[in-house]
Structure formats: structure tokens, C-alpha cells
Design a protein around this motif. Sequence first.
Motif, PDB file in Angstrom:
ATOM      1  N   VAL A 186      42.540  53.113  37.027  1.00 33.32           N
ATOM      2  CA  VAL A 186      43.819  52.463  37.321  1.00 33.32           C
ATOM      3  C   VAL A 186      43.479  51.365  38.333  1.00 33.32           C
ATOM      4  CG1 VAL A 186      46.171  52.721  38.173  1.00 33.32           C
ATOM      5  CG2 VAL A 186      45.067  54.648  36.993  1.00 33.32           C
ATOM      6  N   ARG A 187      43.383  50.117  37.840  1.00 30.15           N
ATOM      7  CA  ARG A 187      42.987  48.981  38.692  1.00 30.15           C
ATOM      8  C   ARG A 187      44.104  47.957  38.753  1.00 30.15           C
ATOM      9  NH1 ARG A 187      37.575  47.091  35.886  1.00 30.15           N
ATOM     10  NH2 ARG A 187      39.289  46.303  34.667  1.00 30.15           N
ATOM     11  N   VAL A 188      44.453  47.547  39.965  1.00 25.93           N
ATOM     12  CA  VAL A 188      45.483  46.526  40.123  1.00 25.93           C
ATOM     13  C   VAL A 188      44.965  45.203  39.572  1.00 25.93           C
ATOM     14  CG1 VAL A 188      44.829  45.797  42.471  1.00 25.93           C
ATOM     15  CG2 VAL A 188      47.210  45.590  41.693  1.00 25.93           C
ATOM     16  N   VAL A 189      45.830  44.448  38.933  1.00 29.35           N
ATOM     17  CA  VAL A 189      45.493  43.118  38.428  1.00 29.35           C
ATOM     18  C   VAL A 189      45.807  42.127  39.549  1.00 29.35           C
ATOM     19  CG1 VAL A 189      46.030  41.339  36.728  1.00 29.35           C
ATOM     20  CG2 VAL A 189      45.984  43.757  36.041  1.00 29.35           C
ATOM     21  N   ASP A 190      44.771  41.498  40.070  1.00 26.06           N
ATOM     22  CA  ASP A 190      44.917  40.501  41.130  1.00 26.06           C
ATOM     23  C   ASP A 190      43.788  39.478  40.991  1.00 26.06           C
ATOM     24  OD1 ASP A 190      45.795  39.123  43.351  1.00 26.06           O
ATOM     25  OD2 ASP A 190      44.910  40.517  44.791  1.00 26.06           O
ATOM     26  N   ASP A 191      43.713  38.886  39.797  1.00 27.84           N
ATOM     27  CA  ASP A 191      42.623  37.968  39.459  1.00 27.84           C
ATOM     28  C   ASP A 191      42.513  36.782  40.417  1.00 27.84           C
ATOM     29  OD1 ASP A 191      42.174  39.603  37.254  1.00 27.84           O
ATOM     30  OD2 ASP A 191      43.391  38.354  35.925  1.00 27.84           O
ATOM     31  N   PHE A 192      43.628  36.347  40.982  1.00 28.63           N
ATOM     32  CA  PHE A 192      43.619  35.172  41.842  1.00 28.63           C
ATOM     33  C   PHE A 192      43.703  35.529  43.325  1.00 28.63           C
ATOM     34  CE2 PHE A 192      45.414  33.852  37.717  1.00 28.63           C
ATOM     35  CZ  PHE A 192      44.394  33.004  37.322  1.00 28.63           C
ATOM     36  N   GLN A 193      43.494  36.809  43.629  1.00 33.43           N
ATOM     37  CA  GLN A 193      43.450  37.282  45.020  1.00 33.43           C
ATOM     38  C   GLN A 193      44.720  36.917  45.795  1.00 33.43           C
ATOM     39  OE1 GLN A 193      40.503  39.185  45.916  1.00 33.43           O
ATOM     40  NE2 GLN A 193      40.502  39.041  43.701  1.00 33.43           N
ATOM     41  N   ARG A 194      45.866  37.166  45.197  1.00 34.30           N
ATOM     42  CA  ARG A 194      47.144  36.846  45.833  1.00 34.30           C
ATOM     43  C   ARG A 194      47.658  37.946  46.751  1.00 34.30           C
ATOM     44  NH1 ARG A 194      50.073  34.142  40.589  1.00 34.30           N
ATOM     45  NH2 ARG A 194      48.853  32.214  40.623  1.00 34.30           N
ATOM     46  N   LEU A 195      47.209  39.171  46.535  1.00 36.04           N
ATOM     47  CA  LEU A 195      47.657  40.260  47.405  1.00 36.04           C
ATOM     48  C   LEU A 195      46.952  40.156  48.758  1.00 36.04           C
ATOM     49  CD1 LEU A 195      47.627  43.232  44.868  1.00 36.04           C
ATOM     50  CD2 LEU A 195      49.629  42.091  45.850  1.00 36.04           C
ATOM     51  N   PRO A 196      47.657  40.506  49.831  1.00 29.27           N
ATOM     52  CA  PRO A 196      47.007  40.468  51.144  1.00 29.27           C
ATOM     53  C   PRO A 196      45.877  41.495  51.211  1.00 29.27           C
ATOM     54  CG  PRO A 196      49.170  41.489  51.304  1.00 29.27           C
ATOM     55  CD  PRO A 196      49.030  40.988  49.901  1.00 29.27           C
ATOM     56  N   ARG A 197      44.893  41.248  52.042  1.00 29.21           N
ATOM     57  CA  ARG A 197      43.748  42.147  52.172  1.00 29.21           C
ATOM     58  C   ARG A 197      43.942  43.204  53.261  1.00 29.21           C
ATOM     59  NH1 ARG A 197      42.719  42.106  47.647  1.00 29.21           N
ATOM     60  NH2 ARG A 197      42.880  40.035  46.843  1.00 29.21           N
ATOM     61  N   ASP A 198      44.911  42.978  54.150  1.00 33.01           N
ATOM     62  CA  ASP A 198      45.200  43.963  55.199  1.00 33.01           C
ATOM     63  C   ASP A 198      46.670  43.807  55.595  1.00 33.01           C
ATOM     64  OD1 ASP A 198      45.470  41.854  57.125  1.00 33.01           O
ATOM     65  OD2 ASP A 198      43.311  41.900  57.462  1.00 33.01           O
ATOM     66  N   ASP A 199      47.104  44.567  56.579  1.00 30.70           N
ATOM     67  CA  ASP A 199      48.521  44.526  56.965  1.00 30.70           C
ATOM     68  C   ASP A 199      48.779  43.645  58.187  1.00 30.70           C
ATOM     69  OD1 ASP A 199      47.433  46.119  58.931  1.00 30.70           O
ATOM     70  OD2 ASP A 199      48.964  47.676  58.787  1.00 30.70           O
ATOM     71  N   SER A 200      47.895  42.709  58.493  1.00 28.42           N
ATOM     72  CA  SER A 200      48.039  41.899  59.699  1.00 28.42           C
ATOM     73  C   SER A 200      49.307  41.033  59.701  1.00 28.42           C
ATOM     74  CB  SER A 200      46.807  41.033  59.919  1.00 28.42           C
ATOM     75  OG  SER A 200      46.624  40.141  58.831  1.00 28.42           O
TER      76      SER A 200
END
Length: 177
Positions: free
Chosen positions: A160-174
Motif C-alpha cells: 500500500v504505497r501513497v502516490v506522490d510522484d511530484f513530491q507534493r506531500l510535506p515531508r514533516d509536520d514543521s
Amino acid sequence: MTLPRSKLVGAVYRAHHPRWAFDPVSGEGAARHGGRFNPLGTPALYTALRPETAWLEAQQGFAFKAQPLTLCSYDVDCADLLDLTDPATLSALAVAPADLACAWEDLADRGQVPPTWTLARRLIAQGAAGVIVPSFAHRAQSEDRNVVFWRWGAAPPHQVRVVDDFQRLPRDDSSWR
């Protein structure tokens, strides 16, 4: 007993609070609060087979005032699922549809163990990776189905892998501090 297992290959969807967009494959919130198909302390990843169903599920507490959500798509290649929308599977497991539709939160609040928690524990102990279930969200239709994963990772047989090909999701909660 041999469980009537299914395999799902394709897409599922999840809508969640944007605060947690940096960790879209976490099941820790479900473990912390419990859910219809996971007792307290049991991680679970709740997803839907349609984006519309994911929206319905996430907005249950806000039926008249939609709140911001992050909608993610996931690539799935997962074996060891049980389809609890199939009457034959329910019969083989000796599960009544009413058990799935139980008022699980009310039961848990009153100190009772919901039948869906007992079922989840039994299926997890028997090696199930998750279940396909009807949606019980307000206004859900027969085509609204969820997939609840208890075991998942980045590769088959429980991918079960999230689709985020363009790296739009944040990498941390900063951004939330």
C-alpha cells in the motif's frame, strides 16, 4: 478453517486531516483512538475504493460543513484480504451483516467490546492483512466500500504505497508548529 482470501491490485483512496499529510501511510491515529475494524492499540489504515467514499468517510462529523482534507491515492498490490461485502465470505466466517454495522463507538464508550473488534482480532490472528467492508458513513450507497489494512508496507504481498510522484506531500509536520 481456510479463510476465503482475496487479492486487490489497483487504487484506493484516503481523505484525512491535512495535519497528517506528511505521514499518509501511518495507522497510528487509528491505533490510538480505535476504529470500527480495529481495537485500541491495533494500527489500521482505513481507505476506500472510490474517492467519493473517502470523502464521505472523512466528513462524517461535518455533514453540513465540509472541512479541509488531504485526499491521497494509493497503489495497492495486497494479498490476504477478506471481502466482507461477499455474502459467501460472511457465511464462511459466521458473521452477520448486523455485526459489521454495530454501533461500535457507543459499545466501546460503555465498556463493551464491539463485535467488529472481536472479528478483527480473530482475522488478524488468522493471518488476514485486511478486509473489504461496506461503508457505514452517512449517505453511503451500496457501491461505497472501504478497505481496512492491518498489515501493509511498500512492497507486495501487502503493498500500500501513497502516490506522490511530484513530491507534493510535506515531508514533516514543521508547517504545523
